[in-house]
Each structure stands twice: as C-alpha cells, then as structure tokens.
Design an enzyme around this catalytic site. Structure first.
Site, PDB file in Angstrom:
ATOM      1  CG  LEU A   1      -2.083  -1.354   1.044  1.00 45.77           C
ATOM      2  CD1 LEU A   1      -2.756  -0.855   2.647  1.00 45.77           C
ATOM      3  CD2 LEU A   1      -2.864  -0.743   0.079  1.00 45.77           C
ATOM      4  CG  ASP A   2      -0.124   4.733  -3.050  1.00 46.85           C
ATOM      5  OD1 ASP A   2       0.830   3.546  -3.291  1.00 46.85           O
ATOM      6  OD2 ASP A   2      -0.794   4.969  -3.783  1.00 46.85           O
ATOM      7  NE  ARG A   3       5.185   8.854   5.112  1.00 47.83           N
ATOM      8  CZ  ARG A   3       6.175   8.359   6.192  1.00 47.83           C
ATOM      9  NH1 ARG A   3       5.945   6.929   5.872  1.00 47.83           N
ATOM     10  NH2 ARG A   3       6.005   9.014   7.111  1.00 47.83           N
TER      11      ARG A   3
ATOM     12  NE  ARG B   1      -2.943   8.891  -4.204  1.00 53.02           N
ATOM     13  CZ  ARG B   1      -1.004   9.311  -3.577  1.00 53.02           C
ATOM     14  NH1 ARG B   1      -0.597   7.236  -3.618  1.00 53.02           N
ATOM     15  NH2 ARG B   1      -0.813  10.310  -3.855  1.00 53.02           N
TER      16      ARG B   1
END
Length: 292
Positions: free
Chosen positions: A131-133, A226
């Site tokens: 997962l992204d930060r 996103r």
C-alpha cells in the site's frame, strides 16, 4: 522450514518440484542452502523417484537486508499461519524503507515480530500486497520467498473504501490506461501509452460535496485508484498529489478494507477484513458531512 510429500507415481524429482510450484530460483537455492531428501537420503534433482517414496524438501534459510532495523512496536495482526501474516497498516507509514523514510517501516515491524528470539532461524517477511504510505488497511506478508512466489499466480480480490470530492453516480467502471508522468518517478497519469487499468466503484453514501465509495481493483497499477478518481473529476480527499488537497486532511482518504484469496498451500479460502480502519474512514466521512 520443511515439507514432506508421498510420491504416488514415478517421476523425476526436478519435474515434481516444478509441478509443486517451486521456481527455478528456489530450486537452485535449495541445492545451495537447503536439502532434498528421498527416504531420508540426500539426493539431487536428477533423482528418479518411485511410487511410495517420501520426499522431504528443506527450504533454504534467508538473510534479511542489512538496511532493515528491527522495530518492536506492536503490529495490528489480522491473520497468521505458518506461511503468511496479514496486518492492518496505519496511514503515514511506509510498507518498506525509502530514501525519504529509511526506517520505522511496516516490514521492519514484521521482521521484529517474526523473530522475537535470537536463538532461532530467522524468518524473513516478504511483502505480497503493498500500500502507498498514506493508504491504510490490509497488507499481506509471506514468511519465505517460496511462499511469496506461490502467490504470484493466485487471484486476489481486493476491496477498498475511499472518500472523494463531489457527488458520484451510483456505480461504474473506470477503464483508462495508466503511465508514469514524464517529469516524475512517483506521479502517474492516464495516458494512451500506459498500461491497461480497470477500477470498479459503488457509491455507499453522499453528502454535500463528498462521496464514500466501495472500490474494487481489477488490475494493480501504481496509484491506480487515485489516478482514476482524479481522471473522472472526483479526486480523493486529502490527496494533494492528484488534485484532492484538503486543509484538514493530510494523505488520501483511502483504505484497503477486504482481501480474499485461495491459500496456495492449504487451498482454503482466506477472507480478511480490516474493520477498524474501515470504521475510521466512515467516521471521517461523517465528520466531513458535518462541516459548515
């Protein structure tokens, strides 16, 4: 870690390993730093096995990267067995070290959790789902490179929830290719030169200028949700990289809430849900709806 197999028909050992999804790289590693035993006798992959033979495969030990530092902060564990570990990742934390955030990553926490004692064989976690930060929710680790490889052909169903700007229609599919932008190694964009990407969404609730949506990924492109939500004019709340900056929220309002897959070793269906992160996102949505 060891596996035992009862041979049911004559077969070359190398062929048997390949049919059991051992990669060429792993077979080579086993020869260097593991063991292949037939009826408790060491053999090579050229061994011709017969019906009734017992094969024991000893997986090679792994050494964690020297860049990792054991992080003893507790993990929020959602699932664990001998092969996999699933945890709930909070926002504002990397899955793995980066140049900007070299430590305090989720994998360093997993490394410390899996190796509480110095007097044991080191278990090295491998990230299966990343997962992204600033995205929170379910992250799956394997406990050996072999089990990471076993997941490469496993179909995983990943469900997310997000908050976006604007009132979104009831449901729909976003099919738009995604490519890296020419002037950034991080940012992505919809582009005819990009790779095929498909995202499905379903509206859960809307209020004022926000929508809470359930999202399913059919492909796994970097920043896919996103980028796709920006593309349709509904950027995620808090996502400053993709047009969703919000004065009170830092980082995209996005959570991986559900993960489902058929276990490649046990063949059981694994169903995971991150209720805590999902509830936190839904509470945030209600908070935004009360804004004046």
């Amino acid at each position: 870690m060891k596996f035992q197999y009862l041979i049911e028909a004559p077969v070359l050992l190398r062929t048997f390993l390949q049919k059991q999804f051992y990669s060429k790289k792993m077979i080579s590693a086993i020869k260097q730093n593991g063991a292949l035993l037939v009826n408790k006798e060491p053999v090579t992959v050229r061994k011709h096995m017969t019906k009734g033979d017992t094969l024991e495969v000893v997986l090679p030990d792994e050494i964690p990267s020297q860049n990792l530092i054991y992080d003893t902060r507790p993990l929020d564990i959602l699932y664990e067995d001998a092969y996999y570990l699933a945890v709930s990742k909070p926002p504002h934390q990397n899955c793995a070290p980066s140049r900007e955030h070299p430590h305090e990553s989720l994998i360093e926490q997993a490394l410390a959790y899996l190796n509480p004692s110095e007097n044991q064989t080191v278990i090295v976690p491998h990230i299966v789902t990343r997962l992204d930060r600033n995205t929170s929710g379910i992250v799956l680790f394997s406990k050996h490179g072999h089990f990471h490889h076993r997941m490469s052909d496993v179909k995983m169903e990943k469900i997310y929830q997000c908050i976006c700007f604007g009132e979104l229609q009831a449901s729909g599919d976003i099919i738009a290719p995604i490519a890296r932008t020419s002037d950034s190694i991080i940012e992505r964009q919809v582009s005819e030169t990009g790779k095929y990407a498909k995202t499905s969404y379903e509206t859960i609730s809307t209020c004022r200028q926000y929508t809470l949506s359930r999202v399913q990924l059919h492909t796994g492109r970097t920043h896919q949700i996103r980028v796709h939500f920006q593309h349709i004019g509904h950027p995620l709340v808090g996502d400053s990289l993709y047009g969703g900056a919000h004065p009170a929220i830092q980082g995209q309002a996005l959570v991986c809430t559900d993960l489902k897959f058929k276990h490649p070793v046990t063949e059981q269906l694994v169903i995971l849900k991150d209720k805590v992160r999902q509830t936190a996102l839904e509470d945030l949505f209600q908070q935004l709806c009360r804004e004046r």
